[in-house]
Design a protein around this motif. Structure first.
Motif, PDB file in Angstrom:
ATOM      1  N   PRO A 113       0.819  -1.228   0.000  1.00 60.43           N
ATOM      2  CA  PRO A 113       0.000   0.000   0.000  1.00 60.43           C
ATOM      3  C   PRO A 113       0.845   1.267   0.000  1.00 60.43           C
ATOM      4  CG  PRO A 113      -0.040  -1.038   2.172  1.00 60.43           C
ATOM      5  CD  PRO A 113       0.627  -2.007   1.240  1.00 60.43           C
ATOM      6  N   GLU A 114       2.041   1.200   0.607  1.00 63.67           N
ATOM      7  CA  GLU A 114       2.894   2.395   0.717  1.00 63.67           C
ATOM      8  C   GLU A 114       3.314   2.906  -0.660  1.00 63.67           C
ATOM      9  OE1 GLU A 114       3.775  -0.709   1.462  1.00 63.67           O
ATOM     10  OE2 GLU A 114       5.456  -1.011   0.075  1.00 63.67           O
ATOM     11  N   GLN A 115       3.254   2.040  -1.668  1.00 65.53           N
ATOM     12  CA  GLN A 115       3.690   2.430  -3.013  1.00 65.53           C
ATOM     13  C   GLN A 115       2.772   3.460  -3.676  1.00 65.53           C
ATOM     14  OE1 GLN A 115       6.456   1.582  -4.802  1.00 65.53           O
ATOM     15  NE2 GLN A 115       7.231   0.608  -2.960  1.00 65.53           N
ATOM     16  N   VAL A 116       1.541   3.650  -3.163  1.00 68.47           N
ATOM     17  CA  VAL A 116       0.644   4.604  -3.846  1.00 68.47           C
ATOM     18  C   VAL A 116       1.232   6.010  -3.875  1.00 68.47           C
ATOM     19  CG1 VAL A 116      -1.572   3.430  -3.479  1.00 68.47           C
ATOM     20  CG2 VAL A 116      -0.750   5.073  -1.795  1.00 68.47           C
ATOM     21  N   ILE A 124      -0.939   5.380 -11.083  1.00 67.74           N
ATOM     22  CA  ILE A 124      -0.791   4.155 -10.287  1.00 67.74           C
ATOM     23  C   ILE A 124      -1.457   3.048 -11.089  1.00 67.74           C
ATOM     24  CG2 ILE A 124      -1.371   2.994  -8.115  1.00 67.74           C
ATOM     25  CD1 ILE A 124      -1.796   5.916  -6.970  1.00 67.74           C
ATOM     26  N   SER A 125      -0.795   1.899 -11.222  1.00 66.05           N
ATOM     27  CA  SER A 125      -1.385   0.803 -11.983  1.00 66.05           C
ATOM     28  C   SER A 125      -2.040  -0.230 -11.081  1.00 66.05           C
ATOM     29  CB  SER A 125      -0.334   0.098 -12.838  1.00 66.05           C
ATOM     30  OG  SER A 125      -0.216   0.732 -14.092  1.00 66.05           O
ATOM     31  N   ASN A 126      -3.123  -0.784 -11.598  1.00 68.44           N
ATOM     32  CA  ASN A 126      -3.803  -1.914 -10.977  1.00 68.44           C
ATOM     33  C   ASN A 126      -3.350  -3.170 -11.720  1.00 68.44           C
ATOM     34  OD1 ASN A 126      -6.171  -2.517  -9.102  1.00 68.44           O
ATOM     35  ND2 ASN A 126      -6.790  -3.603 -10.950  1.00 68.44           N
ATOM     36  N   GLU A 340      -9.966   0.392  -4.062  1.00 66.92           N
ATOM     37  CA  GLU A 340      -9.160   0.441  -2.828  1.00 66.92           C
ATOM     38  C   GLU A 340      -7.937   1.343  -3.011  1.00 66.92           C
ATOM     39  OE1 GLU A 340     -10.235  -4.034  -1.111  1.00 66.92           O
ATOM     40  OE2 GLU A 340      -8.474  -3.758  -2.378  1.00 66.92           O
ATOM     41  N   ILE A 341      -7.296   1.252  -4.177  1.00 64.60           N
ATOM     42  CA  ILE A 341      -6.160   2.138  -4.454  1.00 64.60           C
ATOM     43  C   ILE A 341      -6.642   3.592  -4.448  1.00 64.60           C
ATOM     44  CG2 ILE A 341      -4.478   2.874  -6.197  1.00 64.60           C
ATOM     45  CD1 ILE A 341      -4.389  -0.055  -7.179  1.00 64.60           C
TER      46      ILE A 341
END
Ligand code: 2RA
Length: 351
Positions: A113-116, A124-126, A340-341
């Protein structure tokens, strides 16, 4: 004030599920703007109990948008996600256009999650739904045991190919139903289904399995198989993870399944793995074969968790577990993870 969200591709297979998810999750959004191709503009869709008119994709459609989700083909995302960013939005993209870009994080909230916040391009990729369907479970096991190798066979639902995929399976089943000789002679299914040149699949998908998903890449690999490898490495942060995947399409409408042979740094026990998976908040253990309890796509579709069952200590591989995973490819595999992202980003606006 609450951030403004745009949903680009609101009328597609994932977009439709997204509207349901946005209606039923805690509401962190101010305006929700629906955007689609000019062909779908003017349609009225319901989200959060309100009618919303779909707008045509244009640069101006992103004015005032804080977060823009994209559920559109690769080439549409490649062109339009940067436009949304240039208009001030953070783009959360569910296409393959940016997933392996080193300046674009590939996020599964259970894993990284910290990567957002690490998004120099504003994108940001899913992940692809096949990889994503096993990540919550594999991430939990990796944190405890250190994952070294993944050998995977997928059993992928037809809705992974979009609405055309589901329509195709329904049409083929209809064409075959009622004939109790079908499936007894080589080639009879192929002859009885509608023209294959109109199918998104390279062989009949009703009464059949098709060992192919995606496009042809080097040395006979399918794009989907390479995505499982590349994306698992990036999400789990294991650049040298050994991965080999075979991707197979099965006659299931929605929910991807994966048979996983996962090898760890040291010896693993079924008991400990069960405890870890039971403690993972978004994973559900369904593992009591004596009672006929294991995950199946038909029992999982429409729900959010990642389901795991058939956990076994691989008999000839002391560091390896074999297990079976099911996850709704349109929900956690696509729309839910994207939502969620986006919610992680929304927190930046509301504190
Ligand atoms: C599929 N994962 O299942 C791919 C694309 N969504 O076809």
């Amino acid at each position: 004030s609450k951030p403004t969200l745009a949903v680009v591709g609101a009328t597609g297979a994932v977009g439709t599920v997204m509207l349901d998810i946005l209606t039923n999750r805690p509401d962190v959004w101010g305006e929700i703007r629906l955007i689609a191709s000019p062909r779908s503009a003017g349609k009225v869709l319901r989200v959060r109990g309100e009618d919303v008119v779909v707008q045509a994709l244009s640069p101006e459609a992103f004015d005032g948008v804080d977060v823009a989700m994209f559920d559109v083909p690769d080439e549409v995302s490649a062109e339009w996600a940067p436009i949304a960013v240039s208009r001030g939005a953070v783009a959360v993209d569910n296409s393959g256009a940016f997933r392996m870009d080193p300046d674009v994080p590939l996020v599964v909230p259970e894993c990284n999650p910290e990567q957002v916040r690490n998004r120099p391009k504003g994108i940001i990729s899913n992940p692809n739904c096949t990889t994503l369907s096993m990540m919550a479970a594999m991430g939990a096991l990796h944190r405890e045991y250190g994952l070294r190798e993944l050998v995977v066979a997928s059993y992928q639902a037809v809705s992974g190919a979009g609405v055309v995929g589901s329509d195709r399976l329904y049409d083929e089943v209809q064409a075959l139903a009622g004939d109790r000789t079908i499936g007894t002679v080589a080639g009879d299914v192929r002859k009885a289904v509608p023209d294959l040149s109109e199918s998104p699949f390279p062989a009949p998908i009703a009464f059949n399995v098709v060992p192919w998903a995606g496009s042809l890449k080097q040395d006979g690999w399918a794009s989907e198989e390479l995505k499982v490898r590349d994306e698992s490495r990036k999400i789990l942060g294991i650049p040298d993870l050994k991965v080999s995947a075979t991707c197979v399409r099965v006659p299931v409408i929605t929910t991807h399944s994966l048979a996983v042979h996962a090898t760890f740094e040291g010896a693993v026990t079924v008991e400990a793995a069960r405890a870890i998976l039971e403690a993972a908040p978004t994973v559900v253990l369904l593992d009591d074969p004596a009672e006929g309890v294991f995950p199946t796509p038909a029992d999982v579709v429409g729900t959010d968790p990642t389901y795991v069952g058939r956990i076994r200590q691989a008999l000839d591989f002391p560091n390896t577990l074999d297990l079976f995973v099911c996850g709704d490819n349109l929900r956690k595999g696509a729309a839910l993870n994207t939502a969620e992202i986006a919610e992680l980003v929304a927190v930046e606006f509301t504190g």
